[in-house]
Design a protein around this motif. Structure first.
Motif, PDB file in Angstrom:
ATOM      1  N   ALA A 224      51.056 -33.154   0.444  1.00  0.00           N
ATOM      2  CA  ALA A 224      51.484 -32.840  -0.920  1.00  0.00           C
ATOM      3  C   ALA A 224      52.879 -33.136  -1.198  1.00  0.00           C
ATOM      4  O   ALA A 224      53.903 -33.223  -0.274  1.00  0.00           O
TER       5      ALA A 224
ATOM      6  N   ALA B 263      55.418 -30.132  -6.471  1.00  0.00           N
ATOM      7  CA  ALA B 263      54.722 -28.881  -6.375  1.00  0.00           C
ATOM      8  C   ALA B 263      55.626 -27.831  -6.852  1.00  0.00           C
ATOM      9  O   ALA B 263      55.268 -26.728  -7.473  1.00  0.00           O
TER      10      ALA B 263
ATOM     11  N   GLN C 186      50.619 -20.951   3.565  1.00  0.00           N
ATOM     12  CA  GLN C 186      49.430 -21.263   3.791  1.00  0.00           C
ATOM     13  C   GLN C 186      49.336 -22.701   4.544  1.00  0.00           C
ATOM     14  O   GLN C 186      50.167 -23.365   4.542  1.00  0.00           O
ATOM     15  N   SER C 187      48.157 -22.757   4.976  1.00  0.00           N
ATOM     16  CA  SER C 187      47.914 -24.165   5.973  1.00  0.00           C
ATOM     17  C   SER C 187      46.554 -24.566   5.842  1.00  0.00           C
ATOM     18  O   SER C 187      45.659 -23.663   5.997  1.00  0.00           O
TER      19      SER C 187
ATOM     20  N   PHE D 191      47.246 -30.572   2.040  1.00  0.00           N
ATOM     21  CA  PHE D 191      46.931 -30.406   0.610  1.00  0.00           C
ATOM     22  C   PHE D 191      47.257 -31.415  -0.262  1.00  0.00           C
ATOM     23  O   PHE D 191      48.364 -32.133  -0.021  1.00  0.00           O
TER      24      PHE D 191
ATOM     25  N   THR E 253      49.059 -32.241  -3.940  1.00  0.00           N
ATOM     26  CA  THR E 253      49.795 -31.224  -4.549  1.00  0.00           C
ATOM     27  C   THR E 253      49.515 -30.196  -5.543  1.00  0.00           C
ATOM     28  O   THR E 253      49.832 -29.151  -5.511  1.00  0.00           O
TER      29      THR E 253
ATOM     30  N   LEU F 106      47.853 -27.479  -3.541  1.00  0.00           N
ATOM     31  CA  LEU F 106      48.918 -26.518  -2.897  1.00  0.00           C
ATOM     32  C   LEU F 106      49.352 -25.468  -3.702  1.00  0.00           C
ATOM     33  O   LEU F 106      49.620 -24.416  -3.612  1.00  0.00           O
TER      34      LEU F 106
ATOM     35  N   THR G 259      46.473 -23.105  -5.128  1.00  0.00           N
ATOM     36  CA  THR G 259      46.321 -21.834  -4.078  1.00  0.00           C
ATOM     37  C   THR G 259      47.370 -20.784  -4.175  1.00  0.00           C
ATOM     38  O   THR G 259      47.058 -19.768  -3.885  1.00  0.00           O
TER      39      THR G 259
ATOM     40  N   ARG H 226      58.003 -26.686   3.806  1.00  0.00           N
ATOM     41  CA  ARG H 226      56.994 -26.878   4.849  1.00  0.00           C
ATOM     42  C   ARG H 226      57.433 -26.897   6.221  1.00  0.00           C
ATOM     43  O   ARG H 226      58.471 -27.612   6.542  1.00  0.00           O
TER      44      ARG H 226
ATOM     45  N   TYR I 232      52.777 -24.216   4.768  1.00  0.00           N
ATOM     46  CA  TYR I 232      53.861 -24.170   3.592  1.00  0.00           C
ATOM     47  C   TYR I 232      54.025 -22.877   3.115  1.00  0.00           C
ATOM     48  O   TYR I 232      53.092 -21.934   3.004  1.00  0.00           O
TER      49      TYR I 232
END
Length: 262
Positions: free
Chosen positions: A41, A46, A119-120, A125, A127, A130, A133, A162, A169
């Motif tokens: 991403a 983002a 999140q991972s 991911f 962009t 990411l 979510t 990240r 992230y």
């Protein structure tokens, strides 16, 4: 082959200081593993999409658009970077708290609220994934949703960072309302009887020849309940104003509005 997504989130809100952990109801993006595929991403893009997406969700919920505040943005960025560098997670992971972090960045706050999440995904991911979510997870949690749609907040800072070691992230939304937008008023009784009124829904008493000062972080109302059969008077509280109650020769109560002395 379905690849599991690691997702966690915490909120600290306008009304309740306690943090809560809630699993999202919506299904985060699930990647199909293709040999050799590894998506990455664009974090800077983002962050911009998260800011715009937050306002889109507010507008869809009938809430006003939030402006981007440099101090809130700096505080959110520093905290996201800290979590990414240490993989320590929580509203007090750095030994501080959202209000203190905002203040350290130069934000003179009346209200501060924070949403965080991480999140991972093993395949990485895109962009869009990411951002979506993060936003879906927060909107599907009552505490986080309340922060995102809070009518009293007016400004926002967002950040994503990240972790180089874990690949997680970390996302941060930091909402605020500056002290300059607080409502500060005086209510003065120049009538010849004690009075009762409501400020922000709370009952107040106003003895004769008394002035009461109120400070409120969000827009609110005044409701004066008059003795006898006179109908109550309801007013939107305007900051830096004096609400002076008098009674005319016929015995009717009225409220004179004056500008407070700075």
């Amino acid at each position: 082959m379905r690849i599991p997504v690691l997702f966690a989130l915490l909120a600290i809100g306008v009304a309740a200081p306690a943090a809560e952990r809630v699993a999202p109801r919506r299904t985060p993006p699930v990647a199909v593993l293709v040999k050799g595929e590894k998506r990455s991403a664009d974090v800077r893009e983002a962050v911009e999409r998260m800011f715009l997406g937050t306002n889109s969700l507010r507008n869809a919920g009938g809430r006003a658009t939030l402006s981007r505040d440099p101090a809130l943005t700096a505080a959110a960025g520093a905290f996201a970077d800290f979590m990414a560098q240490t993989d320590r997670y929580g509203h007090e992971a750095d030994g501080s708290n959202p209000s203190a972090r905002a203040g350290k960045a130069g934000y003179d706050a009346c209200i501060v609220a924070e949403n965080i999440a991480y999140q991972s995904l093993s395949t990485g991911f895109s962009t869009d994934e990411l951002v979506q979510t993060f936003l879906d997870g927060w909107m599907d949690s009552p505490g986080h949703r309340a922060n995102m749609l809070a009518p009293a907040v007016t400004e926002l800072g967002v950040a994503i960072a990240r972790s180089a070691s874990s690949g997680k992230y970390y996302g941060v939304q930091l909402f605020g309302r500056p002290r300059s937008q607080s409502v500060e008023i005086d209510v003065r009784n120049k009538a010849d009887v004690p009075l009762n009124y409501e400020f922000d829904g709370e009952a107040q008493s106003l003895p004769v020849r008394t002035t009461v000062r109120h400070l409120q972080c969000r827009p609110t109302t005044l409701v004066f309940h008059w003795p006898g059969k006179q109908v109550a008077t309801r007013l939107d509280a305007e900051t830096q104003r004096v609400y002076e109650v008098v009674r005319d020769g016929s015995g009717k109560f009225r409220v004179n509005l004056e500008r407070a002395h700075q």
